[in-house]
Design an enzyme around this catalytic site. Structure first.
Site, PDB file in Angstrom:
ATOM      1  N   ARG A  20       0.824  -1.217   0.000  1.00  0.00           N
ATOM      2  CA  ARG A  20       0.000   0.000   0.000  1.00  0.00           C
ATOM      3  C   ARG A  20       0.854   1.262   0.000  1.00  0.00           C
ATOM      4  O   ARG A  20       0.606   2.188  -0.774  1.00  0.00           O
ATOM      5  CB  ARG A  20      -0.952   0.016   1.200  1.00  0.00           C
ATOM      6  N   ASN A  38      -6.029  -2.602   2.099  1.00  0.00           N
ATOM      7  CA  ASN A  38      -6.032  -4.058   2.236  1.00  0.00           C
ATOM      8  C   ASN A  38      -7.460  -4.547   2.410  1.00  0.00           C
ATOM      9  O   ASN A  38      -8.286  -3.855   3.019  1.00  0.00           O
ATOM     10  CB  ASN A  38      -5.225  -4.489   3.466  1.00  0.00           C
TER      11      ASN A  38
END
Length: 91
Positions: A20, A38
């Site tokens: 990320r 996520n």
């Protein structure tokens, strides 16, 4: 300048490897807006928009991700432009 938006999912070893944060850094470098997060099933979800060439560049980057990741599948679809401001990592 054509502005486009893509939404999709990245599968593989993509959680716990800085995916990320690396995605956000790359998106910001390309001056894209959107978000990444996520999912409970182990995938990463991403939405990004900006100039067509920059969007294509991030899409190619997502196929491999950061060095610790192992991307097995990337699914992206066209999405209506959202008018996002900046690129954020969602919890």
């Amino acid at each position: 300048m054509v502005i486009v938006c893509r939404h999709g999912y990245v599968e593989g070893r993509v959680q716990g490897v800085g995916f990320r944060q690396s995605t956000a850094m790359e998106a910001r470098r390309l001056q894209l807006s959107g978000w990444v997060r996520n999912l409970p099933d182990g995938r990463v979800e991403v939405l990004f928009e900006g100039e067509d060439e920059a969007v294509s560049s991030l899409a190619k980057w997502l196929e491999r991700g950061p060095s610790a990741a192992r991307v097995l599948a990337l699914t992206l679809q066209e999405h209506p432009v959202q008018g996002e401001q900046g690129f954020v990592v969602k919890p």
